[in-house]
Scaffold this active site. Structure first.
Site, PDB file in Angstrom:
ATOM      1  N   ASP A  85       1.095   2.598  -0.231  1.00 49.78           N
ATOM      2  CA  ASP A  85       2.058   3.616   0.437  1.00 49.78           C
ATOM      3  C   ASP A  85       3.255   3.081   0.440  1.00 49.78           C
ATOM      4  O   ASP A  85       4.355   4.055   0.813  1.00 49.78           O
ATOM      5  CB  ASP A  85       1.320   4.017   1.680  1.00 49.78           C
ATOM      6  CG  ASP A  85       1.440   2.899   2.893  1.00 49.78           C
ATOM      7  OD1 ASP A  85       1.567   1.849   2.418  1.00 49.78           O
ATOM      8  OD2 ASP A  85       0.839   3.211   3.985  1.00 49.78           O
ATOM      9  N   SER A 119      -2.989  -3.091   4.728  1.00 45.72           N
ATOM     10  CA  SER A 119      -1.752  -2.841   4.032  1.00 45.72           C
ATOM     11  C   SER A 119      -1.054  -4.220   3.351  1.00 45.72           C
ATOM     12  O   SER A 119      -1.598  -4.495   2.330  1.00 45.72           O
ATOM     13  CB  SER A 119      -0.543  -2.072   5.015  1.00 45.72           C
ATOM     14  OG  SER A 119       0.302  -1.732   4.525  1.00 45.72           O
ATOM     15  N   ASP A 165       2.565  -1.884  -2.410  1.00 48.17           N
ATOM     16  CA  ASP A 165       1.843  -2.886  -1.547  1.00 48.17           C
ATOM     17  C   ASP A 165       0.479  -2.542  -1.688  1.00 48.17           C
ATOM     18  O   ASP A 165      -0.239  -1.813  -2.283  1.00 48.17           O
ATOM     19  CB  ASP A 165       2.201  -2.555  -0.177  1.00 48.17           C
ATOM     20  CG  ASP A 165       1.912  -1.166   0.619  1.00 48.17           C
ATOM     21  OD1 ASP A 165       1.677  -0.310  -0.111  1.00 48.17           O
ATOM     22  OD2 ASP A 165       1.967  -1.376   1.565  1.00 48.17           O
ATOM     23  N   ASP A 203      -1.999  -1.142   0.006  1.00 46.01           N
ATOM     24  CA  ASP A 203      -2.710   0.077   0.167  1.00 46.01           C
ATOM     25  C   ASP A 203      -2.079   1.269  -0.492  1.00 46.01           C
ATOM     26  O   ASP A 203      -2.397   2.458  -0.266  1.00 46.01           O
ATOM     27  CB  ASP A 203      -3.045   0.136   1.702  1.00 46.01           C
ATOM     28  CG  ASP A 203      -1.805   0.802   2.369  1.00 46.01           C
ATOM     29  OD1 ASP A 203      -0.694   0.321   2.227  1.00 46.01           O
ATOM     30  OD2 ASP A 203      -2.074   1.500   3.437  1.00 46.01           O
TER      31      ASP A 203
END
Length: 454
Positions: free
Chosen positions: A250, A107, A246, A248
């Site tokens: 989400d 993430s 960000d 990833d």
């Protein structure tokens, strides 16, 4: 059961150190295959399938191969889609009717971390009991099915295009983004090749930044975790609005033409007020223990109740489903629009905000004017992994004193991280200096009690 691997959002750590080693990740793939999909495949009478996606970290190649080997040994077919945002994996898992989806990503963490998170067949993150079952399976010896039963691997070549079309489908067909000049910052992460096309194909003039990943620069000085870069780009590019994701894809942060930044609470308020205006779903919103008190008060003034869940979008989703509500999110920028997707999706959330602005002919500043954010001070205090901070009388006394000093003008929250050995200290107050003073005093007390440097 004491968790050894799973945290708040899957498994995460430094690459090369347990649990993010090739051996353990291969075992994890095998354990997940055996736990998640063996029964499903047996019931349907065919070989179960699992989708694997990843962000742009260089370690993704290694971990992808390890997961593929473990899943194949468990008799599971593997579908590889390469770099794609976490919500894209959730969508494709459902669209392809697969048994599970796996995301290789840490993430918002730096490139030398990585992690593994799972989605079930319905596109939602796994409940605690399934994660516990996978952990138990990790203790068993790794076995391999017969050669005739081994899983096969294949690539999903049109994954990015399918996800782009899905995101666009959540925006009204009668609206477009013609005339908008938009900066899209993909954090050199998983959305580098899909975020900008979504807004461009809806008619916007897009300036793509943070879209040249090299395996090492994910989240480095850009994206939702470094929003000042977006603010600078807004002024330099003279754009109308800015969107930062960000690594990833989400989390969402947005900026207006003046470079002013808007976090997850403010953006969720815009969407919630718009849903109420359009009479979409029930009125409630699920936040977390970290949701700003000013956000809660603004919702209340609009007749929208707020329920607080534990930190973590999985817990937000569980509470949304229990309440029967469509909207939820975190101030970090995870926003779930359950009428559009099963998980937090930064692109989908940004489109929901843009719809509200276009239909009401408002700027971001106007749409969030009702939200007076309370200053928050957050300090991460390093502690020993597993340290029981609640057994420290000094820490408990300091917390009581902080709560008393704030009275009704603020909040105190102590929360252990689910992904790293730190205790998070959050103090929220109407007065910024009071929040700073209380948070610093609490953090120093915790550091002394934990025997760790602040």
């Amino acid at each position: 059961m004491q968790r050894r691997y799973f945290g708040t959002d899957g498994i995460r750590g430094r690459v090369g150190e347990p649990p993010i080693t090739p051996e353990l990740v291969m075992k994890l793939g095998w354990a997940a295959g055996r736990t998640l999909v063996s029964a499903d495949g047996a019931r349907r009478g065919d070989r179960p399938g699992v989708l694997i996606g990843k962000d742009t970290r260089i370690s993704g190649y290694m971990l992808e191969a390890a997961l593929e080997a473990g899943l194949s040994a468990a008799g599971v077919d593997v579908y590889l889609c390469g770099p794609l945002p976490t919500p894209g994996i959730a969508y494709l898992t459902r669209a392809l009717r697969l048994s599970a989806g796996i995301v290789i990503s840490a993430s918002h963490n730096p490139f030398d971390d990585n992690g593994i998170k799972f989605f079930g067949a319905a596109g939602a993150k796994l409940p605690d009991d399934l994660e516990a079952a996978i952990e138990r399976r990790m203790d068993e010896p790794l076995t391999c099915v017969s050669s005739t039963a081994l899983g096969k691997a294949r690539r999903v070549d049109d994954a990015a295009g399918r996800y782009v079309e899905f995101c666009k489908s959540t925006f009204p067909t009668e609206l477009d983004l013609h005339g908008w000049r938009i900066v899209v910052d993909s954090a050199n992460g998983a959305a580098y090749h899909v975020a900008a096309p979504v807004f461009h194909e809806l008619g916007a003039e897009v300036i793509a930044v943070g879209a040249e990943p090299d395996g090492l620069n994910i989240n480095a000085g850009s994206g939702a975790t470094h929003p000042q870069f977006l603010a600078e780009q807004m002024l330099a590019q003279q754009a109308d609005i800015g969107i930062a994701l960000d690594g990833d894809g989400d989390r969402l942060v947005m900026a207006d033409r003046h470079g002013r930044l808007y976090d997850g609470d403010q953006l969720l308020y815009v969407i919630a007020a718009d849903y109420r205006r359009r009479h979409v779903g029930n009125a409630g919103v699920v936040g977390t223990l970290m949701s700003n008190l000013g956000f809660e008060q603004a919702l209340q003034r609009n007749g929208i109740p707020l329920a607080r869940a534990k930190v973590g979008d999985r817990y937000v989703l569980e509470r949304m489903q229990a309440q029967g509500w469509l909207l939820g999110g975190e101030n970090s920028g995870h926003i779930i629009c359950l009428d559009k997707h099963t998980t937090g999706d930064a692109i989908v959330a940004a489109l929901a905000v843009l719809r509200a602005l276009i239909e009401q002919k408002q700027s971001l500043a106007q749409a969030t004017a009702a939200v007076t954010m309370f200053p928050q001070r957050l300090i991460n205090v390093p502690v020993r992994r597993g340290w029981d901070w609640q057994s420290s009388e000094a820490v408990m006394r300091a917390e009581r004193e902080a709560v008393a000093s704030l009275a009704d003008a603020g909040r105190v929250l102590l929360r252990p991280s689910g992904t790293e050995p730190v205790l998070r200290v959050m103090v929220e107050a109407q007065d910024a200096q009071l929040a700073q003073t209380c948070a610093q005093a609490l953090a120093e007390t915790i550091a002394r009690a934990a025997g760790a440097p602040l």
